[in-house]
Design a protein around this motif. Structure first.
Motif, PDB file in Angstrom:
ATOM      1  N   GLU A 432      35.867  61.038  -1.684  1.00 34.39           N
ATOM      2  CA  GLU A 432      35.413  59.662  -1.920  1.00 34.39           C
ATOM      3  C   GLU A 432      36.380  58.643  -1.328  1.00 34.39           C
ATOM      4  O   GLU A 432      35.954  57.594  -0.821  1.00 34.39           O
ATOM      5  CB  GLU A 432      35.255  59.428  -3.422  1.00 34.39           C
ATOM      6  N   PRO A 436      34.438  58.224   4.451  1.00 36.33           N
ATOM      7  CA  PRO A 436      33.371  57.252   4.189  1.00 36.33           C
ATOM      8  C   PRO A 436      31.981  57.731   4.612  1.00 36.33           C
ATOM      9  O   PRO A 436      30.982  57.171   4.163  1.00 36.33           O
ATOM     10  CB  PRO A 436      33.810  56.029   4.999  1.00 36.33           C
ATOM     11  N   ASN A 439      28.450  60.525   1.367  1.00 32.75           N
ATOM     12  CA  ASN A 439      27.860  59.757   0.277  1.00 32.75           C
ATOM     13  C   ASN A 439      27.766  60.619  -0.984  1.00 32.75           C
ATOM     14  O   ASN A 439      27.157  61.692  -0.953  1.00 32.75           O
ATOM     15  CB  ASN A 439      26.455  59.282   0.646  1.00 32.75           C
TER      16      ASN A 439
END
Length: 450
Positions: A432, A436, A439
């Motif tokens: 996380e 990036p 998801n």
């Protein structure tokens, strides 16, 4: 021939007291190559321009599946030096090249002195396929082989396995590179040398000469072996593929001796995976569970261990609860690395409450997998994504948290379209914070810790 090594006795799970002395295991008591004890014949030509000049041949001398009497017969000729200066006296391109019957030195042909003929040891599991070596013999007499042998240039099993009692295969080239001299010999022009050399049998002799030269101008005009020798090596090589808990136990190998060195004052569990590879590169794996000291028993609802592999070519992970699939990957897919024991599934028979099936889909376009517990998502994938195939490999898990369970987090890689799963909060946080393009899609399901 691709005979995979055998697990003759499965590695036993071990329960060891805390601070126990090292454990040693002789792996040859658990693994075996059924065809060979590790004898390798080295066929060395005088002319190294013929595919490098050397072919290494694995001899099938193991009693049972091998041909021990045939190999012993071959070794007698080798040890007596009978094959020094021997020639390939017959070449039938696309079929065989044959040797072991004649020598050529100082422009003189001599017969290899023969020992008494041997009993035929043909076995259909040792078939006359490309790259194998077999004994030549007299027609209509299965038990007539003496000194002569031939290399199969093609798959001759339909012919040679079914005539004259079958021709006994007693070895095979170690690698494709060892076929190069054999193929180079087969590509040479063939001459009828029976009149030149005063031997009626020499009608298909491969020659390595200029068109203007005569066969009997030089010893080197014929394909001659400088020497044929035999060496001994271990029939199997061993490797520790995985140790799930190196803080508990250090695992090392000294040839076939596996040593387990336990950490001081530690309790715990580990799974050890061992791979045995034969001299032709075929492998088999086996594993055992190790328990050191007093360890809480597994929950009664614990199912199979989930293994996590990384595809080094694509960077995508594969998860499997199947030891059969695990072993297939380890033995046949070198681009996959076993990273860890990810987590444990729920036993579908003892789980209380009853677990749900986790479906595994294969994306045929990318080779990646999707894992889902959701019947709704399963139906959507089957209806709308024709490039996804539902596979039979699966596991069982919980949709909701249960006592002792852990969440398995799911991410979607927007660049590759692949999903990533992890039971580790630390790894989840790293993904996380640093990736990036990943998801988060929440918790895929709940499983049990290792």
């Amino acid at each position: 021939m691709a005979t995979i090594p055998l697990i003759t006795q499965s590695l036993n799970d071990l329960n060891i007291a805390q601070n126990a002395a090292n454990t040693t295991i002789n792996l040859f008591q658990h693994f075996d190559d059924p065809l060979t004890t590790g004898k390798i014949a080295r066929f060395e030509l005088y002319d190294s321009s013929l595919g490098g000049g050397v072919s290494n041949v694995l001899l099938f001398d193991q009693p049972g599946a091998g041909a021990p009497e045939t190999v012993n017969n071959f070794l007698n000729y080798v040890n007596d030096g009978d094959y020094v200066n021997s020639i390939i006296h017959r070449s039938i391109p696309g079929f065989v090249i044959q040797g072991g019957g004649f020598t050529f030195k100082n422009l003189m042909v001599d017969l290899v002195p023969t020992d008494p003929p041997i009993v035929n040891e043909f076995n259909s599991q040792r078939s006359n396929t490309r790259g194998t070596i077999a004994m030549a013999k007299v027609g209509n007499d299965p038990n007539s082989a003496t000194s002569q042998w031939f290399f199969n240039l093609a798959d001759n099993s339909a012919n040679l396995d079914n005539q004259n009692g079958g021709f006994t295969v007693f070895g095979e080239v170690l690698s494709q590179g060892d076929l190069a001299p054999i193929d180079a010999i087969a590509s040479l022009p063939v001459e009828d040398a029976s009149s030149f050399l005063n031997q009626p049998a020499l009608t298909d002799v491969p020659v390595n000469i200029e068109s203007s030269s005569a066969i009997d101008d030089s010893d080197n005009n014929l394909v001659r072996y400088r020497n044929i020798s035999v060496s001994q090596t271990d029939e199997l090589k061993f490797k520790v593929i995985h140790n799930s808990n190196p803080d508990l136990v250090q695992v090392s190998l000294n040839q076939a001796e596996l040593s387990l060195d336990y950490a001081d004052n530690r309790n715990g569990r580990a799974e050890i995976i061992i791979q045995a590879t034969d001299l032709q590169g075929d492998s088999v794996v086996d594993s055992f569970d190790l328990t050191v000291g007093n360890v809480q028993p597994y929950p009664t609802n614990r199912g199979a261990t989930i293994y996590r592999f990384l595809n080094n070519d694509t960077g995508v992970h594969l998860y499997t609860a199947s030891k059969i699939e695990r072993d297939h990957i380890l033995n046949n897919l070198p681009n996959y690395k076993l990273e860890s024991l990810a987590y444990a599934s729920i036993d579908n028979l003892t789980g209380n409450p009853a677990p749900q099936k986790v479906y595994r889909f294969l994306n045929k376009d990318t080779g990646t997998h999707l894992y889902t517990l959701s019947e709704v998502e399963k139906q959507s994938v089957e209806t709308n994504l024709k490039n996804f195939t539902l596979e039979t490999e699966s596991l069982f898990a919980y949709a909701q948290a249960q006592p002792n369970s852990i969440p398995v987090y799911r991410f979607y890689n927007t660049q590759t379209g692949a999903h990533f799963y992890t039971p580790s909060e630390v790894e989840r946080n790293v993904v996380e914070d640093t990736l990036p393009n990943y998801n988060p899609e929440g918790i895929a399901y709940y499983a049990l810790p290792i």
